[in-house]
Design a protein around this motif. Structure first.
Motif, PDB file in Angstrom:
ATOM      1  N   ASP A  27       0.672  -0.999  -0.004  1.00 14.07           N
ATOM      2  CA  ASP A  27       0.033   0.090   0.285  1.00 14.07           C
ATOM      3  C   ASP A  27       0.967   1.354  -0.175  1.00 14.07           C
ATOM      4  O   ASP A  27       0.379   2.258  -0.631  1.00 14.07           O
ATOM      5  CB  ASP A  27      -0.992   0.004   1.206  1.00 14.07           C
ATOM      6  CG  ASP A  27      -2.182  -1.133   1.206  1.00 14.07           C
ATOM      7  OD1 ASP A  27      -2.295  -1.336  -0.202  1.00 14.07           O
ATOM      8  OD2 ASP A  27      -2.722  -1.542   2.053  1.00 14.07           O
ATOM      9  N   ARG A  30       2.017   1.776  -3.456  1.00 13.43           N
ATOM     10  CA  ARG A  30       0.839   2.238  -4.346  1.00 13.43           C
ATOM     11  C   ARG A  30       0.529   3.774  -4.191  1.00 13.43           C
ATOM     12  O   ARG A  30       0.366   4.480  -5.092  1.00 13.43           O
ATOM     13  CB  ARG A  30      -0.338   1.276  -4.135  1.00 13.43           C
ATOM     14  CG  ARG A  30      -0.341   0.016  -4.579  1.00 13.43           C
ATOM     15  CD  ARG A  30      -1.793  -0.861  -4.382  1.00 13.43           C
ATOM     16  NE  ARG A  30      -1.602  -2.242  -4.696  1.00 13.43           N
ATOM     17  CZ  ARG A  30      -1.172  -3.194  -4.165  1.00 13.43           C
ATOM     18  NH1 ARG A  30      -0.918  -3.036  -2.816  1.00 13.43           N
ATOM     19  NH2 ARG A  30      -0.918  -4.392  -4.799  1.00 13.43           N
ATOM     20  N   GLN A  31       0.510   4.419  -3.021  1.00 12.23           N
ATOM     21  CA  GLN A  31       0.150   5.391  -2.590  1.00 12.23           C
ATOM     22  C   GLN A  31       1.131   6.380  -3.123  1.00 12.23           C
ATOM     23  O   GLN A  31       1.022   7.442  -3.525  1.00 12.23           O
ATOM     24  CB  GLN A  31       0.185   5.451  -0.939  1.00 12.23           C
ATOM     25  CG  GLN A  31      -0.242   7.005  -0.335  1.00 12.23           C
ATOM     26  CD  GLN A  31      -1.543   7.621  -1.114  1.00 12.23           C
ATOM     27  OE1 GLN A  31      -2.570   6.802  -1.185  1.00 12.23           O
ATOM     28  NE2 GLN A  31      -1.575   8.778  -1.529  1.00 12.23           N
ATOM     29  N   LYS A  34       0.701   6.866  -6.768  1.00  6.23           N
ATOM     30  CA  LYS A  34      -0.403   7.851  -7.055  1.00  6.23           C
ATOM     31  C   LYS A  34      -0.086   9.361  -6.759  1.00  6.23           C
ATOM     32  O   LYS A  34      -0.489   9.985  -7.646  1.00  6.23           O
ATOM     33  CB  LYS A  34      -1.480   7.513  -5.959  1.00  6.23           C
ATOM     34  CG  LYS A  34      -2.767   8.388  -6.149  1.00  6.23           C
ATOM     35  CD  LYS A  34      -3.789   7.879  -5.267  1.00  6.23           C
ATOM     36  CE  LYS A  34      -5.251   8.665  -5.297  1.00  6.23           C
ATOM     37  NZ  LYS A  34      -6.154   8.107  -4.334  1.00  6.23           N
ATOM     38  N   PRO A  39      -2.665  10.556 -12.203  1.00  5.61           N
ATOM     39  CA  PRO A  39      -3.727   9.894 -13.046  1.00  5.61           C
ATOM     40  C   PRO A  39      -3.039   9.874 -14.584  1.00  5.61           C
ATOM     41  O   PRO A  39      -2.534  10.753 -15.014  1.00  5.61           O
ATOM     42  CB  PRO A  39      -5.104  10.595 -13.085  1.00  5.61           C
ATOM     43  CG  PRO A  39      -4.545  12.074 -12.896  1.00  5.61           C
ATOM     44  CD  PRO A  39      -3.284  12.002 -11.978  1.00  5.61           C
ATOM     45  N   ARG A  57      -0.205  -4.093 -14.129  1.00 11.72           N
ATOM     46  CA  ARG A  57      -1.686  -3.849 -14.210  1.00 11.72           C
ATOM     47  C   ARG A  57      -2.275  -2.975 -13.038  1.00 11.72           C
ATOM     48  O   ARG A  57      -3.004  -2.171 -13.308  1.00 11.72           O
ATOM     49  CB  ARG A  57      -2.433  -5.461 -13.577  1.00 11.72           C
ATOM     50  CG  ARG A  57      -2.201  -6.423 -14.475  1.00 11.72           C
ATOM     51  CD  ARG A  57      -2.849  -7.541 -13.960  1.00 11.72           C
ATOM     52  NE  ARG A  57      -2.320  -8.282 -12.886  1.00 11.72           N
ATOM     53  CZ  ARG A  57      -1.082  -9.069 -13.192  1.00 11.72           C
ATOM     54  NH1 ARG A  57      -0.560  -9.195 -14.488  1.00 11.72           N
ATOM     55  NH2 ARG A  57      -0.273  -9.619 -12.294  1.00 11.72           N
ATOM     56  N   HIS A  58      -1.356  -2.339 -12.215  1.00  9.12           N
ATOM     57  CA  HIS A  58      -1.777  -1.287 -11.261  1.00  9.12           C
ATOM     58  C   HIS A  58      -1.721  -0.102 -11.721  1.00  9.12           C
ATOM     59  O   HIS A  58      -2.865   0.760 -11.540  1.00  9.12           O
ATOM     60  CB  HIS A  58      -0.684  -1.205  -9.892  1.00  9.12           C
ATOM     61  CG  HIS A  58      -1.262  -0.079  -9.190  1.00  9.12           C
ATOM     62  ND1 HIS A  58      -1.882   0.002  -8.236  1.00  9.12           N
ATOM     63  CD2 HIS A  58      -0.297   0.997  -9.120  1.00  9.12           C
ATOM     64  CE1 HIS A  58      -2.015   1.018  -7.785  1.00  9.12           C
ATOM     65  NE2 HIS A  58      -1.128   1.714  -8.073  1.00  9.12           N
ATOM     66  N   GLN A  60      -2.169   0.302 -15.098  1.00 12.37           N
ATOM     67  CA  GLN A  60      -3.250   0.276 -16.239  1.00 12.37           C
ATOM     68  C   GLN A  60      -4.737   0.581 -15.504  1.00 12.37           C
ATOM     69  O   GLN A  60      -5.694   1.308 -15.870  1.00 12.37           O
ATOM     70  CB  GLN A  60      -3.401  -1.015 -16.792  1.00 12.37           C
ATOM     71  CG  GLN A  60      -4.463  -1.234 -17.885  1.00 12.37           C
ATOM     72  CD  GLN A  60      -4.037  -0.883 -19.360  1.00 12.37           C
ATOM     73  OE1 GLN A  60      -2.829  -0.857 -19.562  1.00 12.37           O
ATOM     74  NE2 GLN A  60      -5.083  -0.843 -20.213  1.00 12.37           N
ATOM     75  N   HIS A  61      -4.932  -0.375 -14.474  1.00  9.75           N
ATOM     76  CA  HIS A  61      -6.323  -0.501 -13.753  1.00  9.75           C
ATOM     77  C   HIS A  61      -6.504   0.295 -12.824  1.00  9.75           C
ATOM     78  O   HIS A  61      -7.603   0.927 -12.616  1.00  9.75           O
ATOM     79  CB  HIS A  61      -6.755  -1.868 -13.286  1.00  9.75           C
ATOM     80  CG  HIS A  61      -6.552  -2.915 -14.695  1.00  9.75           C
ATOM     81  ND1 HIS A  61      -7.519  -2.999 -15.583  1.00  9.75           N
ATOM     82  CD2 HIS A  61      -5.700  -4.041 -14.653  1.00  9.75           C
ATOM     83  CE1 HIS A  61      -7.215  -3.905 -16.374  1.00  9.75           C
ATOM     84  NE2 HIS A  61      -6.027  -4.567 -16.034  1.00  9.75           N
ATOM     85  N   GLU A  62      -5.691   0.697 -11.925  1.00 10.05           N
ATOM     86  CA  GLU A  62      -5.780   1.789 -10.813  1.00 10.05           C
ATOM     87  C   GLU A  62      -5.549   2.981 -11.229  1.00 10.05           C
ATOM     88  O   GLU A  62      -6.019   4.113 -11.017  1.00 10.05           O
ATOM     89  CB  GLU A  62      -4.991   1.192  -9.779  1.00 10.05           C
ATOM     90  CG  GLU A  62      -5.372  -0.021  -9.205  1.00 10.05           C
ATOM     91  CD  GLU A  62      -6.843  -0.417  -8.987  1.00 10.05           C
ATOM     92  OE1 GLU A  62      -7.503   0.380  -8.208  1.00 10.05           O
ATOM     93  OE2 GLU A  62      -7.201  -1.469  -9.161  1.00 10.05           O
ATOM     94  N   LEU A  63      -4.302   3.288 -11.900  1.00 10.90           N
ATOM     95  CA  LEU A  63      -4.078   4.865 -12.325  1.00 10.90           C
ATOM     96  C   LEU A  63      -4.309   5.130 -13.515  1.00 10.90           C
ATOM     97  O   LEU A  63      -4.256   6.402 -13.777  1.00 10.90           O
ATOM     98  CB  LEU A  63      -2.564   4.785 -12.134  1.00 10.90           C
ATOM     99  CG  LEU A  63      -1.927   4.668 -10.801  1.00 10.90           C
ATOM    100  CD1 LEU A  63      -0.215   4.790 -10.585  1.00 10.90           C
ATOM    101  CD2 LEU A  63      -2.667   5.451  -9.559  1.00 10.90           C
ATOM    102  N   GLY A  86      -8.718  -8.922 -15.257  1.00  8.36           N
ATOM    103  CA  GLY A  86      -9.560  -8.030 -14.962  1.00  8.36           C
ATOM    104  C   GLY A  86     -10.487  -7.276 -16.168  1.00  8.36           C
ATOM    105  O   GLY A  86     -10.307  -7.830 -17.025  1.00  8.36           O
TER     106      GLY A  86
END
Length: 195
Positions: A27, A30-31, A34, A39, A57-58, A60-63, A86
């Motif tokens: 986490d 990831r933070q 971000k 974005p 994948r992070h 692509q799908h999260e950011l 996903g």
């Protein structure tokens, strides 16, 4: 004695094929991504040494980046693609070696973000590697590097203490960028570098 380059498929393919796995995203990382990367808004991102594809994948799908994951190990690329379940379009996967392969094999000529997680330390010729990365980075783009720093582990084993980058290798990494932001996470250091 012939030694295999730690930046080559000959070194990494047997490790991935035998089931070796590496430190997963947490986490805190990831933070930081971000905050530092922002974005994606569909802009292209390139994940160098994508391994099992978790970071790809992070992105692509999260950011929200349109991401390509590349690794010199065919087994790593196959593993990453197999986990791509996903919704929506997934990342593009390529077996590609930044130290040897032609960049025209990549789907985009330049990338808004290039990530290099737990890879920089293994590059034999770090200045040449960084030069190749700079040529792939779009104007105003960000190179995101996560690497272990030598001497941070709590051990007396000299081989393990040397696993990270040295101060000289850190200086090579950060030289020549107009912006170089760093954050430490236990034995790791995260770098956000911009031209």
């Amino acid at each position: 004695m012939i030694t295999t380059s730690t930046a080559s498929a000959a070194y990494w393919e047997p490790l991935w094929a035998q089931g070796r796995r590496y430190r997963q995203l947490d986490d805190a990382e990831r933070q930081l991504m971000k905050e530092y990367l922002g974005p994606g808004r569909g802009r292209p991102a390139l994940d160098l040494g994508s391994g099992d594809g978790a970071l790809t994948r992070h992105l692509q799908h999260e950011l929200g980046y349109r991401t390509t994951g590349v690794d010199c190990s065919p087994s790593a690329v196959a593993l990453a693609a197999a986990h791509d379940t996903g919704p929506g379009p997934g990342p593009a996967w390529r077996c590609w070696d930044i130290t040897a392969d032609d960049r025209t094999a990549l789907p985009d000529p330049a990338y808004a973000v290039i990530t290099c997680r737990l890879v920089y330390r293994w590059m034999d010729d770090k200045p040449t590697f960084l030069d190749r990365v700079r040529r792939l980075l779009a104007p105003g783009g960000t190179l995101w590097v996560v690497t272990e720093v030598a001497g941070r582990r709590t051990t007396t084993d000299p081989a393990i203490l040397r696993l990270g980058i040295t101060p000289a290798e850190a200086e090579t990494l950060t030289a020549g960028w107009s912006i170089a932001r760093t954050t430490d996470l236990d034995v790791l250091r995260c770098y956000a570098l911009r031209p």
